[in-house]
Design a protein around this motif. Structure first.
Motif, PDB file in Angstrom:
ATOM      1  N   ASP A 783     -59.905 -72.201  13.685  1.00 36.90           N
ATOM      2  CA  ASP A 783     -59.008 -71.048  13.974  1.00 36.90           C
ATOM      3  C   ASP A 783     -60.117 -69.841  13.464  1.00 36.90           C
ATOM      4  OD1 ASP A 783     -55.926 -70.343  13.349  1.00 36.90           O
ATOM      5  OD2 ASP A 783     -57.588 -68.798  12.545  1.00 36.90           O
ATOM      6  N   LEU A 784     -59.938 -68.638  14.343  1.00 38.53           N
ATOM      7  CA  LEU A 784     -61.009 -67.634  14.210  1.00 38.53           C
ATOM      8  C   LEU A 784     -60.494 -66.845  12.971  1.00 38.53           C
ATOM      9  CD1 LEU A 784     -61.195 -66.609  17.945  1.00 38.53           C
ATOM     10  CD2 LEU A 784     -62.783 -68.000  16.690  1.00 38.53           C
ATOM     11  N   ASN A 786     -60.048 -63.674  11.092  1.00 42.03           N
ATOM     12  CA  ASN A 786     -59.820 -62.279  11.202  1.00 42.03           C
ATOM     13  C   ASN A 786     -59.971 -61.922  12.724  1.00 42.03           C
ATOM     14  OD1 ASN A 786     -59.556 -61.899   8.291  1.00 42.03           O
ATOM     15  ND2 ASN A 786     -61.606 -61.923   8.434  1.00 42.03           N
ATOM     16  N   PHE A 787     -59.028 -62.783  13.423  1.00 38.16           N
ATOM     17  CA  PHE A 787     -59.201 -62.192  14.988  1.00 38.16           C
ATOM     18  C   PHE A 787     -58.200 -60.988  15.250  1.00 38.16           C
ATOM     19  CE2 PHE A 787     -57.038 -63.138  19.282  1.00 38.16           C
ATOM     20  CZ  PHE A 787     -58.016 -62.704  19.892  1.00 38.16           C
ATOM     21  N   LYS A 788     -57.223 -60.975  14.807  1.00 37.47           N
ATOM     22  CA  LYS A 788     -56.103 -59.911  14.793  1.00 37.47           C
ATOM     23  C   LYS A 788     -56.616 -58.666  15.018  1.00 37.47           C
ATOM     24  CE  LYS A 788     -51.383 -58.793  13.237  1.00 37.47           C
ATOM     25  NZ  LYS A 788     -51.688 -57.579  13.128  1.00 37.47           N
ATOM     26  N   ASN A 791     -57.764 -57.601  18.445  1.00 41.52           N
ATOM     27  CA  ASN A 791     -56.729 -57.302  19.204  1.00 41.52           C
ATOM     28  C   ASN A 791     -56.243 -55.876  18.985  1.00 41.52           C
ATOM     29  OD1 ASN A 791     -56.403 -59.277  21.043  1.00 41.52           O
ATOM     30  ND2 ASN A 791     -55.292 -60.774  19.421  1.00 41.52           N
ATOM     31  N   HIS A 796     -55.361 -56.761  23.749  1.00 42.00           N
ATOM     32  CA  HIS A 796     -55.675 -57.977  24.041  1.00 42.00           C
ATOM     33  C   HIS A 796     -56.582 -58.260  24.955  1.00 42.00           C
ATOM     34  CE1 HIS A 796     -52.002 -58.594  21.460  1.00 42.00           C
ATOM     35  NE2 HIS A 796     -52.036 -59.872  21.685  1.00 42.00           N
ATOM     36  N   GLY A 799     -59.683 -59.161  23.283  1.00 40.97           N
ATOM     37  CA  GLY A 799     -59.139 -60.141  22.406  1.00 40.97           C
ATOM     38  C   GLY A 799     -59.312 -61.421  23.466  1.00 40.97           C
ATOM     39  N   ASP A 800     -58.848 -61.448  24.726  1.00 44.34           N
ATOM     40  CA  ASP A 800     -58.724 -62.416  25.600  1.00 44.34           C
ATOM     41  C   ASP A 800     -60.398 -62.939  26.012  1.00 44.34           C
ATOM     42  OD1 ASP A 800     -56.176 -62.603  25.607  1.00 44.34           O
ATOM     43  OD2 ASP A 800     -55.682 -61.750  27.679  1.00 44.34           O
ATOM     44  N   ARG A 822     -57.487 -75.717  23.858  1.00 41.17           N
ATOM     45  CA  ARG A 822     -56.884 -74.433  23.219  1.00 41.17           C
ATOM     46  C   ARG A 822     -55.540 -74.655  22.763  1.00 41.17           C
ATOM     47  NH1 ARG A 822     -55.059 -68.462  25.438  1.00 41.17           N
ATOM     48  NH2 ARG A 822     -54.769 -67.407  23.295  1.00 41.17           N
ATOM     49  N   GLY A 825     -52.979 -69.153  20.386  1.00 38.91           N
ATOM     50  CA  GLY A 825     -53.651 -67.903  19.657  1.00 38.91           C
ATOM     51  C   GLY A 825     -54.833 -68.157  19.781  1.00 38.91           C
ATOM     52  N   ASP A 826     -55.411 -68.182  18.447  1.00 38.34           N
ATOM     53  CA  ASP A 826     -57.079 -68.081  18.373  1.00 38.34           C
ATOM     54  C   ASP A 826     -57.492 -69.612  17.750  1.00 38.34           C
ATOM     55  OD1 ASP A 826     -55.969 -67.991  15.855  1.00 38.34           O
ATOM     56  OD2 ASP A 826     -57.346 -66.446  15.056  1.00 38.34           O
ATOM     57  N   LYS A 910     -59.888 -72.079   5.067  1.00 40.51           N
ATOM     58  CA  LYS A 910     -59.432 -70.904   5.022  1.00 40.51           C
ATOM     59  C   LYS A 910     -59.313 -70.603   3.676  1.00 40.51           C
ATOM     60  CE  LYS A 910     -58.262 -69.254   9.454  1.00 40.51           C
ATOM     61  NZ  LYS A 910     -58.708 -68.075  10.085  1.00 40.51           N
ATOM     62  N   ARG A 914     -62.872 -68.887   4.034  1.00 38.12           N
ATOM     63  CA  ARG A 914     -63.340 -68.988   5.639  1.00 38.12           C
ATOM     64  C   ARG A 914     -64.831 -69.163   5.871  1.00 38.12           C
ATOM     65  NH1 ARG A 914     -59.195 -65.369   4.911  1.00 38.12           N
ATOM     66  NH2 ARG A 914     -57.262 -65.742   6.492  1.00 38.12           N
TER      67      ARG A 914
END
Ligand SMILES: Nc1nc2c(ncn2[C@@H]2O[C@H](COP(=O)(O)OP(=O)(O)OP(=O)(O)O)[C@@H](O)[C@H]2O)c(=O)[nH]1
Length: 924
Positions: A783-784, A786-788, A791, A796, A799-800, A822, A825-826, A910, A914
Motif C-alpha cells: 500500500d502506497l 500517503n497517496f491521497k 490525488n 486523479h 495519481g493514475d 492491483r 486503490g493504491d 503502516k 510506514r
C-alpha cells in the motif's frame, strides 16, 4: 543370264567322255565292219575266181575224155587209114571250131608222131596236112602222158606256148591236157591232147574277180604269177626269173598262202586272201613240165600237188585309207556331236537356270506367301501347299499333302457342310469363289479363314485344278465383330439417349438420317433426306449454326452446338448437335456426320436454372457474410463478393477450382499447420454433416489471419452429396470486444495488472503448485504511503499515472512466473512462486524481493500533469510503500487467510511508521 562354267562342265564333260568312248567304239566297229566287208568281199571273189578256174579245167577235162572215146578216133586207131584219119580230122575240126577254146587238138601215136592235128587259127579250125605233122615224142607232155594208164589224164602246167623253141609272142598261155588212148587189145596207141587257150582260163578268172581285178592274181604252186595286176610280173618261171615270184617278193605272205588251202591274213603289207584250186581230178596227173621244148619233166606231179592259188592282195595303203577315212568321218561326226551336245547342254543349263530362277521366284512368292496358298488337282489332291499353313492351321504342309481330307476334318462343324460341297463340287467351269469358314486349331481354338479360289489351266487349256488362297482373318473378323458390336451399341446408345444420327454432304444436304429423327425433329428420315438442316431451323439460329459449322469444316474439327428447330407440327424444340467433318483419303472434307438430341426439356430447365442461378448470385453477392462452395474434392466451386472482400482477393478466378482449405484455412492462428484431415469443417463436409465453428481463423490473400465464425452445410441432391456450402463472418471486432470484456473481468484497466479475481485464481494455483513442489511461496501486500495527497493536489490523472508507474516498477522487480496484481486503490499484491523448501530461506528470499520493491517504489516519480486549458507540466513526486509479507505452502491456509495475513502484516508496517516491510507472524 550368267551360266556357271562349273554347271556346264559338270554336265558336258561326262557326255564328252561318253561321246569319245562311243565314237572310239563306233569307229572301231565301223572299221571292223568295213574291213569285214572287205574281207568277205575278198574271200568271195577269190572263191569265185578259184571256182572259175576249176570249172574251166573241168570242162576241158570233159572235152578231152569225150574226144578220147570218140568213134572216129577209135576207127583211126584200129585202122589209121587216110579215110579214117580224115574223118577224125574232120570231127576234130568241127569240135575245134564249135568251141574255139583249143589252140590244137591232136592225136599223137605211141611214137610221138602227130597223126591228126587241128589248129585253131584266126577263128577257124585248120587241119594240118600230114606233111606238116611233127614228132612230139621228145616233148614232156607226150612222155608224161603215154606212160599213164587208160583214162588217166595229164594236165600240163599252165605256161606260155613255145613255138620253134621260143616263147610265142604275144604270149599265149597254154594248158595241155592229154590222155593215152589204146586199141581194142589194150595196146597204147598214142595220146589225145588238147592245147587249151590259157587266156580262156585267165579271162574266166578275171571275169569272176572283176570287182577286185586291181589286186587279184593267180599264182602257181611255185609262187609265180600266172595272172597279176601287173602283167610284168607274170610268167616269171618261163623266163627263169625267181625274183618275179611271191616267194621272193612277199616271202611271209607266201609262206602262209602256200601252207594253207584257204585263208585270209593281214600282214604289214596288207590283207592277203587266198583260195587254192586243184585243177586235177584224182585220176589226173601232171608233171613239172619243162621250159625247154625238148626237156622232159623233172618229176610227176600228183593231183594234190598241182595247185593254183587264187590270191587277192588288198594293199596296206588302201586299208589305212579306209581306216583313216572312217576315223576322219567319226572324228567329224564326233566333233559335230560334241558341238551339238555343247549347244544342247548350254541351252539345257540355261533352261535349268531359268527354271531354277523361275522356281526360286515361285518358291519365293509361294513359300514365303503370308497367306496359305494351295493348288489342288481335279481330284482334290494337293499339288502344292505353302509352308505358311503351319502358322495358320497349326499343321505342317506335309500333313495336307498326305491327307486330302485334312482341311475338311479340321473345319469347324458349323462350316463343314459348306466347305465339303465346295471342295467336292467345284469344277473347271466354276467361276472364282470366295467365302469364309472356320477351322479348329490343335489347341481347340477357332480361327477364321478367308478362302478364295479359282480354276487354273495349262497353256493348252487343260484343267489343272484349282488354286486357293486362305487368309487368317480371325483378327479382322474380331475387329469387324467389334465394329458391328460397336456400331450396334452406338446405335442402341444413340437410340436410348434419344439421339438421331445424321450425315450431310458438302452442300449441307442430308445423305443419311436415322429413324430417331422423327422423335427429335418431327420429320421422318425420308422427309429430311436431300434437304438441309437449315430448312427446319429457327430463323434466329441459322446464322450462328452456319458460322459454327463452317469453322468446324475449316478447322476440320468436331463441333457442338444448340439450336432451335421448328417441328412438323410447328412446335419449337431445342436440339443439341454434335458433329465432326468426314474426310476422304486425301484429308478433304467431304461432309459432316453426327448426332442430334432433343434437349428442349433440359434447355428449359437450364434456362430456369440459369435464372435461379442469377437470383442466387445476386443473393450471394448481397450477403455481408462470405460464402463459398466446394466439390467433393474440397475444390472451390463458387465464391461471393463478401468472400473476396473479407479475404482480400480481387477476382473469383483466384479461388475457384482451388482447394479451399489449402488456400484459406491451412494454419492455426498461431501459425502452426492445420492439416485438412484435422479441419473440423473439412471433416464435417466429408461426412455430410453441418457444422458451426464460432472462432477460427481464415487466412487472407496477404497471409494475415482473419478471425471468423463459419457454418458449413453439405449439398445433397437426390441422396448424393455433391459438396458443401460455407458461410463466414469476420469476427475481428467481436473478438476485440470480447478481449476487452475479458480484460475488464480479470485485469485492472488502469495498470493492466491482474485484478483481485485473477490474483485469487493464481493464488489458488500457486498453492497447489507449492504443495506439489514443496517450495514456499510469498504473498506481499503493498500500500502506497500517503497517496491521497497526490490525488488531492494534482488530481486523479496524475495519481493514475503514478499508479501505472508503480505497477511498472513492481513488475521490474519480479520474475515472469510471479504475479503482480492491483488489489484496489493504491494497493498491490505481489505473489512470489517457487521460493525454497526451507521456510527461513524462503523468508529471506521474499524479504530481499520485498526490499527491492520497496526501494524501487521509493524512488522519485516524474509525472505529467495536464489540466484542462493548461499546458502539460511535470510533477516530481516521491512516495514510499508499506509491505506486508506472508509465506505459504500448500493448503495449510485458506486463500483468504493468506491475503488477510499479508494485509494485516501491511497494516503492521503502516503502524510501524510506514516505508517498511513487515512479515506476518505466520511467516516465521
Ligand atoms: N488517483 C486515484 N486515486 C485513488 C484511486 N483509488 C483510490 N484512490 C484514492 O487513494 C486514496 C487512498 O487513500 P488511503 O490509502 O486511505 O490513504 P493514504 O493517503 O494513502 O494514507 P495511508 O494509506 O494511511 O498512508 C484515496 O484518497 C482514494 O480516493 C484511483 O484509482 N486513482
Amino acid at each position: 543370264m550368267n551360266i556357271s562354267p562349273f554347271s556346264f562342265l559338270r554336265l558336258y564333260l561326262p557326255i564328252v567322255l561318253l561321246v569319245l568312248v562311243g565314237s572310239a567304239f563306233y569307229s572301231n566297229q565301223a572299221i571292223e565292219y568295213e574291213l569285214t566287208q572287205i574281207r568277205n568281199q575278198e574271200s568271195a571273189y577269190i572263191k569265185l575266181g578259184a571256182g572259175a578256174l576249176s570249172n574251166k579245167i573241168g570242162f576241158v577235162s570233159h572235152d578231152l575224155m569225150f574226144l578220147s572215146r570218140h568213134t572216129a578216133l577209135r576207127a583211126a586207131i584200129e585202122q589209121p587209114t587216110q579215110k579214117n584219119l580224115a574223118h577224125l580230122a574232120e570231127d576234130f575240126s568241127i569240135f575245134s571250131a564249135s568251141l574255139g577254146h583249143y589252140d590244137q587238138i591232136r592225136w599223137i601215136d605211141q611214137h610221138g608222131m602227130e597223126k591228126v592235128r587241128v589248129d585253131y587259127l584266126q577263128g577257124k579250125a585248120v587241119v594240118i596236112p600230114t606233111e606238116k605233122l611233127q614228132n612230139k615224142g621228145q616233148r614232156y607232155y607226150f612222155s608224161d602222158t603215154i606212160k599213164l594208164k587208160p583214162n588217166e589224164v595229164f594236165v600240163s602246167p599252165l605256161d606260155l606256148n613255145i613255138e620253134q623253141n621260143s616263147i610265142e609272142v604275144p604270149y599265149k598261155p597254154m594248158l595241155r591236157i592229154a590222155t593215152p588212148v589204146s586199141d581194142r587189145q589194150g595196146n597204147k596207141r598214142g595220146i589225145v591232147i588238147l592245147n587249151y587257150f590259157g587266156n580262156e582260163l585267165l579271162t574266166a578268172y578275171s571275169d569272176a574277180t572283176a570287182r577286185i581285178a586291181d589286186h587279184s592274181m593267180i599264182i602257181n604252186g611255185e609262187g609265180y604269177w600266172l595272172k597279176s595286176p601287173n602283167p610284168n610280173d607274170e610268167w616269171g618261171f618261163m623266163f627263169k626269173r625267181p625274183e618275179l615270184s611271191m616267194k621272193t617278193r612277199a616271202p611271209l605272205a607266201w609262206e602262209h598262202i602256200s601252207n594253207a588251202e584257204t585263208g585270209q591274213l593281214e600282214l604289214e603289207d596288207g590283207l592277203w586272201t587266198w583260195e587254192t584250186t586243184y585243177p586235177l581230178k584224182v585220176t589226173e596227173k601232171s608233171s613239172t613240165g619243162a621250159v625247154d621244148a625238148f626237156t622232159p619233166s623233172s618229176g610227176e606231179v600228183g593231183a594234190r600237188q598241182y595247185v593254183w592259188k587264187s590270191v587277192a592282195h588288198f594293199p596296206k595303203s588302201s586299208l589305212n585309207a579306209i581306216r583313216h577315212g572312217l576315223w576322219l568321218k567319226v572324228v567329224w561326226i564326233t566333233g559335230v556331236l560334241l558341238i551339238l551336245f555343247a549347244l544342247v547342254i548350254w541351252q539345257l543349263v540355261r533352261s535349268w537356270k531359268t527354271l531354277a530362277a523361275e522356281k526360286l521366284k515361285f518358291s519365293t512368292v509361294a513359300d514365303f506367301a503370308y497367306d496359305w496358298e494351295t493348288w489342288l488337282d481335279s481330284n482334290g489332291r494337293y499339288l502344292y501347299c505353302s509352308p505358311s499353313c503351319e502358322r495358320i492351321t497349326g499343321r505342317p504342309a506335309e500333313a495336307f499333302m498326305a491327307d486330302p481330307n485334312l482341311l475338311l476334318n479340321i473345319c469347324h462343324p458349323d462350316d463343314q457342310a459348306r466347305l465339303k460341297s465346295h471342295l467336292q463340287l467345284h469344277q473347271a467351269s466354276d467361276p472364282p469363289c470366295e467365302f469364309d469358314f472356320r477351322i479348329v486349331l490343335p489347341d481347340g481354338k477357332v480361327r477364321w479363314l478367308e478362302h478364295a479360289c479359282q480354276s487354273v489351266f495349262g497353256q493348252a487349256g487343260e484343267f489343272l485344278g484349282r488354286r486357293a488362297s486362305n487368309r487368317d482373318i480371325s483378327e479382322r473378323q474380331l475387329s469387324e465383330e467389334k465394329v458391328r458390336y460397336s456400331e450396334q451399341r452406338f446405335q442402341d446408345v444413340s437410340n436410348a439417349a434419344g439421339e438421331y444420327l445424321w450425315e450431310i454432304d458438302t452442300k449441307m444436304r442430308y445423305t443419311y438420317v436415322s429413324n430417331r429423327s422423327t422423335n427429335v425433329k418431327g420429320y421422318s428420315p425420308e422427309e429430311l433426306l436431300g434437304h438441309t438442316p437449315m430448312e427446319f431451323m429457327h430463323p434466329d439460329d441459322i446464322a450462328g449454326v452456319g458460322e459454327i459449322v463452317n469453322r468446324a469444316i475449316a478447322d476440320k474439327a468436331p463441333f457442338n452446338l444448340q439450336h432451335r428447330d421448328i417441328t412438323k407440327s410447328g412446335a419449337i424444340v431445342w436440339e443439341e448437335v454434335n458433329g465432326t467433318p468426314i474426310h476422304d483419303s486425301q484429308g478433304n472434307v467431304i461432309g459432316l456426320r453426327g448426332a442430334g438430341l432433343n434437349i428442349t426439356e433440359r434447355k428449359l430447365s437450364e434456362l430456369a436454372l440459369q435464372e435461379s442461378h442469377q437470383k442466387m448470385h445476386s443473393l450471394l453477392n448481397s450477403m455481408a457474410e462470405g460464402a463459398y462452395g466446394v466439390d467433393m474434392n474440397g475444390n472451390c466451386t463458387f465464391v461471393n463478393r463478401s468472400f473476396l472482400r473479407i479475404l482480400g482477393y480481387g477476382h473469383a478466378d483466384e479461388i475457384i477450382g482451388k482447394h479451399v482449405h489449402e488456400l484459406i484455412h491451412h494454419s492455426h492462428p498461431d501459425g502452426t499447420v492445420y492439416p485438412a484431415s484435422e479441419c473440423k469443417m473439412y471433416n464435417a463436409f466429408l461426412h455430410g454433416q453441418e457444422i458451426h465453428v464460432s472462432d477460427e481463423v481464415f487466412w487472407n490473400k496477404n497471409g494475415i489471419a482473419i478471425p471468423v465464425e463459419y457454418r458449413s452445410q453439405p449439398i445433397i441432391s437426390n441422396g448424393i452429396m455433391l459438396g458443401a456450402v460455407a458461410t463466414f463472418v469476420d469476427i475481428t471486432n467481436r473478438k476485440l470486444a470480447e478481449d476487452q470484456i475479458r480484460n475488464l473481468a480479470f485485469y485492472d484497466a488502469l495498470t493492466l495488472l491482474p485484478n483481485r479475481r485473477l490474483l485469487y485464481d493464481r493464488l489458488t494455483h500457486a498453492m497447489a503448485a507449492s504443495k506439489r513442489s514443496g517450495h514456499y511461496c510469498a504473498l506481499m501486500f503493498l500500500d502506497l504511503d500517503n497517496f491521497k495527497p497526490l490525488n488531492d493536489t494534482y488530481g486523479h490523472v496524475v495519481g493514475d499515472s503514478l499508479l501505472v508507474e508503480v505497477a511498472h516498477r513492481i513488475n521490474g522487480c519480479v520474475r515472469e512466473i510471479d504475479t503482480v496484481a492491483r488489489f484496489g486503490g493504491d494497493e498491490f499484491v505481489v505473489m512470489i512462486n517457487e521460493l525454497d523448501v526451507n521456510k527461513s530461506e524462503s523468508a529471506v528470499h521474499a524479504g530481499i524481493i520485498a526490499e527491492n520493491i520497496r526501494l524501487a517504489l521509493a524512488k522519485p516519480y516524474l509525472l505529467k500533469n495536464k489540466r484542462l486549458g493548461n499546458a502539460e507540466s511535470l510533477v516530481v513526486h516521491q512516495c514510499t510503500s508499506s509491505v506486508g509479507v506472508v509465506l505459504f505452502i500448500g493448503h495449510e491456509q485458506h486463500p483468504d487467510d493468506i491475503l488477510k495475513g499479508a494485509d494485516n502484516a501491511m497494516y503492521k508496517a503502516k503502524e510501524l511508521g510506514r516505508n517498511q516491510i513487515y512479515f506476518s507472524d505466520t511467516s516465521h
